[in-house]
Scaffold this motif. Structure first.
Motif, PDB file in Angstrom:
ATOM      1  N   LEU A 240      -2.672   2.123 -16.390  1.00 34.65           N
ATOM      2  CA  LEU A 240      -1.755   2.262 -15.347  1.00 34.65           C
ATOM      3  C   LEU A 240      -0.258   2.538 -15.023  1.00 34.65           C
ATOM      4  O   LEU A 240       0.299   2.075 -13.776  1.00 34.65           O
ATOM      5  CB  LEU A 240      -2.301   0.528 -15.068  1.00 34.65           C
TER       6      LEU A 240
ATOM      7  N   THR B 197      -7.823  -3.364 -11.680  1.00 33.66           N
ATOM      8  CA  THR B 197      -6.634  -3.006 -10.893  1.00 33.66           C
ATOM      9  C   THR B 197      -6.998  -1.216 -11.180  1.00 33.66           C
ATOM     10  O   THR B 197      -7.376  -0.405 -10.311  1.00 33.66           O
ATOM     11  CB  THR B 197      -6.077  -3.246 -10.246  1.00 33.66           C
TER      12      THR B 197
ATOM     13  N   GLU C   9     -11.287  -0.140  -9.751  1.00 30.19           N
ATOM     14  CA  GLU C   9     -10.429   0.012  -8.664  1.00 30.19           C
ATOM     15  C   GLU C   9      -9.797   1.599  -8.629  1.00 30.19           C
ATOM     16  O   GLU C   9     -10.658   2.387  -7.789  1.00 30.19           O
ATOM     17  CB  GLU C   9     -10.240  -0.956  -7.713  1.00 30.19           C
ATOM     18  N   ARG C  10      -8.848   2.279  -8.959  1.00 28.51           N
ATOM     19  CA  ARG C  10      -8.351   3.173  -9.033  1.00 28.51           C
ATOM     20  C   ARG C  10      -9.145   4.525  -9.849  1.00 28.51           C
ATOM     21  O   ARG C  10      -9.183   5.589  -8.745  1.00 28.51           O
ATOM     22  CB  ARG C  10      -7.028   3.399  -9.798  1.00 28.51           C
ATOM     23  N   ARG C  11      -9.984   3.796 -10.168  1.00 26.31           N
ATOM     24  CA  ARG C  11     -11.260   5.311 -10.847  1.00 26.31           C
ATOM     25  C   ARG C  11     -12.167   5.952  -9.979  1.00 26.31           C
ATOM     26  O   ARG C  11     -12.057   6.782  -9.919  1.00 26.31           O
ATOM     27  CB  ARG C  11     -11.495   4.489 -12.270  1.00 26.31           C
TER      28      ARG C  11
ATOM     29  N   LEU D  25      -2.755   6.038 -14.553  1.00 22.74           N
ATOM     30  CA  LEU D  25      -3.369   5.854 -12.986  1.00 22.74           C
ATOM     31  C   LEU D  25      -2.444   5.106 -12.523  1.00 22.74           C
ATOM     32  O   LEU D  25      -2.256   4.034 -12.145  1.00 22.74           O
ATOM     33  CB  LEU D  25      -4.236   5.641 -12.406  1.00 22.74           C
TER      34      LEU D  25
ATOM     35  N   THR E 215       1.059   3.454 -10.008  1.00 25.97           N
ATOM     36  CA  THR E 215       0.888   3.098  -8.631  1.00 25.97           C
ATOM     37  C   THR E 215       1.362   4.796  -7.870  1.00 25.97           C
ATOM     38  O   THR E 215       1.111   5.030  -6.454  1.00 25.97           O
ATOM     39  CB  THR E 215       2.369   2.520  -7.835  1.00 25.97           C
TER      40      THR E 215
ATOM     41  N   MET F 295      -0.738   7.466  -8.109  1.00 22.21           N
ATOM     42  CA  MET F 295      -2.084   7.248  -7.174  1.00 22.21           C
ATOM     43  C   MET F 295      -1.306   7.652  -5.729  1.00 22.21           C
ATOM     44  O   MET F 295      -2.248   8.475  -4.771  1.00 22.21           O
ATOM     45  CB  MET F 295      -2.702   5.631  -6.430  1.00 22.21           C
TER      46      MET F 295
END
Length: 616
Positions: A145, A179, A182-184, A222, A224, A227
């Motif tokens: 992350l 998190t 979710e981002r993946r 991934l 912030t 993203m």
């Protein structure tokens, strides 16, 4: 240990030693050997002293060993006790109570404390093991992350976390895992969408998503910021695709407009549209070629295009509810010039009107819906005020119309409330009125309701005036009961002798008819003298004659209803009333009639006298 216990322990040991020595075969053997050797008493005494010395040395050695054991137990107890207290602090546990010497012997106390220390050390090891696993998971997810590991910065390898700390660390790891997943998922979804866009545009993957598209896996980090970059790249791709789609749509609209103006056959239009679907670069290039071709045709057919453009402009004006004054403001729509600049002006106006309709399509749809509902409401109101509906309604139609009128009025109120708010907001934003048919539509709504209210008030006043006039006529001339049509149909067929005089003399006025009826009733001979004998089988009137008589009655009723009401102040009306009074006076008074009736012989047939004056 107290003195009594020591004495008893000593007595036990002495007793055991005595029994052991007395029963010992070794001592007997020593005594026998000494005898066989021939040792004297001194030698024997020396050896006995040596035996006692050896026994004392042995006892001293054993005593020393036991003292050492006691010291070790005490040291172990103290060290384990201190370690137990330290483990309780490290594990955030309540400090445990250690039994004292009076409660438990040293060995049991040491064994108890040592057992508790072993248990706490096992707990400590388990917690550190769990902490290590959680820290590894948290570090891995933070790396994915793009975040900094918080557990490494807070806890060191020697630190022992509490159960609450482990629970909170586990919660953090679960949040990081959620998190990350979710981002993946978002990244994979964006990749699929971008792949579909590239497939629609027939383009090769490029840019940010090209690597992920080929590897079929998300990047390692991934964060912030990453993203945001991914979403920004996706927006750029979508914007580019939307730009191509908008460009294709704009070109298609221009092509369709030119097709309509040039009267291109629909078969040719459908064939071209089916062969050039979508908004791919190749399709857009073909659309531009078709637009260029139609533009050249437009120049060659200027007059036809201007006429067709004017037709389209009038249709666009109709959709936007333009009034005559609004349309007359645009002079090229009504000129006879067929120049290129006129066509340009018409196309600009057409684009402006179409754009205005597209921007406010929802408002225009609500306006049209409101106008339709208003027309229905007005029709129902007019229908409800029509008295003929009482004779033509069947199957509860009056109730249905009334319910429909209430429902439409309710729905119309709701629609107008929302439409009024939207129109006020539109006028505030655009700083001008929303015009429909040369007038502000908000004022039109208000004026329509005001006009409806005035019309209802006028109808109410008109009914009141008619009612007052009818009451005045009844007070002046009296009222006449009207026989319903059903009772008239039930009466037996009338003969020429029994037929009312007003049916035989259709052309007479009401006053003359009333006078002649009154005089004729006094001079009429008895019915028995003029009744025609007939057989019972033959009817007096056929159905055709009866229908003709009813028709004649209706005609007479229509003519009488068309006559104006008599004027009480006119000379003709006064003369007619005087003639009626004179006729009634010639008939005599009721006293004369009573005397004549008593003097004449009674008969079964008495001539009927009619004292009723009919003004209908």
């Amino acid at each position: 240990m107290n003195t009594t216990t020591e004495d008893s322990e000593l007595a036990v040991l002495v007793s055991l030693l005595q029994e052991s020595i007395c029963e010992s075969a070794n001592l007997k053997q020593l005594s026998r050997v000494w005898t066989e050797i021939g040792m004297n008493e001194a030698q024997r005494h020396e050896r006995r002293e040596r035996i006692v010395l050896h026994v004392n040395d042995l006892l001293e050695e054993m005593s020393s060993e036991e003292l050492n054991l006691k010291m070790k137990l005490e040291e172990s107890f103290e060290s384990n006790k201190a370690e137990l207290q330290d483990l309780c602090k490290q594990l955030s546990l309540k400090e445990e109570d250690v039994p004292s010497g009076s409660e438990m012997p040293l060995y049991q106390r040491e064994s108890f404390v040592r057992g508790r220390v072993d248990a706490l050390n096992k707990m400590k090891f388990d917690r550190k093991k769990r902490l290590k696993r959680i820290m590894e998971m948290e570090s891995s997810m933070c790396t994915s992350l793009g975040e900094v590991s918080q557990l490494k910065a807070v806890y060191k390898s020697e630190t022992v976390p509490s159960e609450e700390d482990l629970k909170s660390f586990r919660t953090r790891v679960e949040d990081l895992e959620f998190t990350l997943n979710e981002r993946r998922s978002i990244f994979q979804d964006l990749c699929n969408k971008v792949s579909n866009i590239w497939a629609e545009l027939e383009e090769e993957p490029h840019g940010y998503f090209s690597t992920a598209h080929k590897d079929k896996s998300p990047p390692l980090v991934l964060s912030t910021a990453e993203m945001c970059n991914i979403e920004e790249a996706y927006k750029q791709i979508v914007t580019a695709a939307a730009r191509l789609e908008g460009s294709a749509l704009e070109i298609r609209e221009k092509i369709q407009s030119l097709w309509t103006r040039l009267n291109v056959p629909e078969e040719e239009q459908m064939a071209f549209n089916q062969a050039h679907l979508g908004h791919k670069p190749r399709v857009i290039a073909m659309l531009k070629e078709e637009l260029d071709r139609l533009t050249e045709l437009k120049k060659a057919n200027m007059k036809l295009l201007i006429c067709n453009t004017r037709t389209e402009l009038h249709k666009a004006w109709d959709k936007c509810h333009y009034g005559d004054s609004q349309r007359r403001e645009f002079l090229p729509a009504f000129s006879d010039d067929y120049r290129d600049d006129v066509l340009g002006d018409l196309e600009s106006e057409l684009d402006r009107v179409n754009g205005f309709y597209r921007d406010n399509e929802e408002l225009f749809q609500k306006v049209e819906k409101r106008e339709t509902m208003w027309t229905q409401y007005q029709e129902l109101v007019a229908k409800s005020s029509d008295p003929k509906r009482l004779f033509s309604a069947r199957g509860g139609q009056l109730l249905k119309d009334q319910q429909l009128q209430k429902q439409i009025k309710k729905d119309l109120g709701k629609l107008e409330k929302g439409l009024t708010a939207e129109l006020k907001q539109w006028e505030e934003d655009c700083e001008r009125y929303f015009i429909v048919q040369d007038s502000r539509y908000l004022d039109t709504i208000q004026s329509q309701w005001e006009q409806t209210g005035k019309q209802k008030q006028m109808e109410k006043e008109k009914r009141q005036i008619v009612k007052e006039e009818q009451t005045m006529m009844e007070m002046t001339y009296g009222s006449k009961p009207i026989t319903p049509l059903k009772k008239i149909m039930k009466r037996p067929a009338a003969s020429p002798l029994t037929m009312p005089a007003k049916m035989r003399k259709v052309g007479q006025s009401p006053c003359v008819s009333a006078t002649s009826n009154s005089v004729r009733s006094l001079n009429r001979p008895p019915r028995s003298t003029s009744r025609v004998t007939r057989t019972a089988k033959t009817p007096l009137y056929t159905p055709q004659k009866r229908s003709a008589m009813l028709k004649a009655r209706r005609v007479l009723k229509d003519k009488n209803s068309q006559l104006p009401p008599p004027d009480p102040t006119s000379e003709s009306f006064i003369s007619q009333i005087s003639h009626i009074n004179a006729s009634l006076a010639s008939a005599g008074t009721y006293t004369d009639f009573q005397k004549g009736a008593s003097s004449q012989p009674r008969s079964s047939v008495v001539p009927r006298t009619s004292s009723r004056t009919d003004f209908t």
